[in-house]
Design a protein around this motif. Structure first.
Motif, short mmCIF file in Angstrom:
data_model
loop_
_atom_site.label_atom_id
_atom_site.label_comp_id
_atom_site.label_asym_id
_atom_site.label_seq_id
_atom_site.Cartn_x
_atom_site.Cartn_y
_atom_site.Cartn_z
N TYR A 268 1.78 4.54 0.64
CA TYR A 268 0.76 5.53 1.00
C TYR A 268 1.30 6.44 2.09
O TYR A 268 1.81 5.97 3.10
CB TYR A 268 -0.51 4.83 1.50
CG TYR A 268 -1.16 4.02 0.43
CD1 TYR A 268 -2.15 4.56 -0.37
CD2 TYR A 268 -0.75 2.71 0.18
CE1 TYR A 268 -2.75 3.81 -1.39
CE2 TYR A 268 -1.33 1.95 -0.82
CZ TYR A 268 -2.32 2.51 -1.60
OH TYR A 268 -2.90 1.78 -2.61
N TYR B 202 -3.23 0.32 1.55
CA TYR B 202 -4.34 1.19 1.89
C TYR B 202 -4.96 0.76 3.23
O TYR B 202 -5.33 1.61 4.05
CB TYR B 202 -5.38 1.18 0.77
CG TYR B 202 -6.49 2.16 0.99
CD1 TYR B 202 -6.27 3.52 0.78
CD2 TYR B 202 -7.73 1.75 1.44
CE1 TYR B 202 -7.28 4.45 1.01
CE2 TYR B 202 -8.74 2.66 1.66
CZ TYR B 202 -8.52 4.01 1.45
OH TYR B 202 -9.52 4.91 1.68
N GLU C 25 -0.92 8.47 -2.63
CA GLU C 25 0.04 7.48 -3.11
C GLU C 25 1.33 8.19 -3.49
O GLU C 25 1.29 9.27 -4.07
CB GLU C 25 -0.51 6.76 -4.35
CG GLU C 25 -1.68 5.86 -4.06
CD GLU C 25 -2.17 5.11 -5.29
OE1 GLU C 25 -1.66 5.35 -6.40
OE2 GLU C 25 -3.08 4.28 -5.13
#
Length: 142
Positions: A4, A30, A57
């Motif tokens: 991420y 996350y 992402e």
């Protein structure tokens, strides 16, 4: 594998929004990127535009070793920066593969990389996952 990426995209001045992207790091999960958002939301500059965080992402080609990836970018701009754009070529686990992707892109796009009045910066960035960038925040100078 997916990581991420956290970016802060703009700040506000008296005239409105100012595009000023700041890469704040790559994160494995996350939950980890959300922790980073909470951290940065309390830092100078970032705290004044808490709605400017972007999480996305990014696919990594290969299996990450030692929390390190190599990001390949081609940054194209005019001498005065009135024109500028960036071409992302991906995240790779080894520098050799990253360099080869950059060479291939340039070979596939010879007219572009040799265009008149265009400056082309060919970039391979070493990035450490879970390393926060811009940890001190930022200030706006008028």
């Amino acid at each position: 594998m997916v990581v991420y990426e956290l970016t802060h995209i703009f700040f506000r001045d008296p005239d409105g929004l100012v595009f000023s992207p700041k890469n704040l790091g790559l994160y494995y999960s996350y939950e980890s990127v959300q922790q980073a958002v909470r951290y940065f939301s309390a830092q100078p500059g970032f705290c004044k535009a808490q709605d400017a965080f972007s999480i996305r992402e990014r696919k990594v080609s290969g299996n990450i070793i030692d929390d390190t990836v190599f990001e390949v970018l081609v940054y194209l701009h005019s001498a005065n920066y009135e024109f500028e754009t960036e071409v992302e070529l991906g995240l790779y686990v080894d520098e050799g593969t990253a360099q080869n992707k950059l060479i291939k892109y340039c070979g596939d796009n010879v007219p572009l990389v040799n265009a008149r009045d265009l400056i082309v910066d060919k970039i391979v960035n070493k990035r450490i996952i879970e390393k926060r960038e811009w940890t001190e925040g930022f200030s706006i100078i008028d």
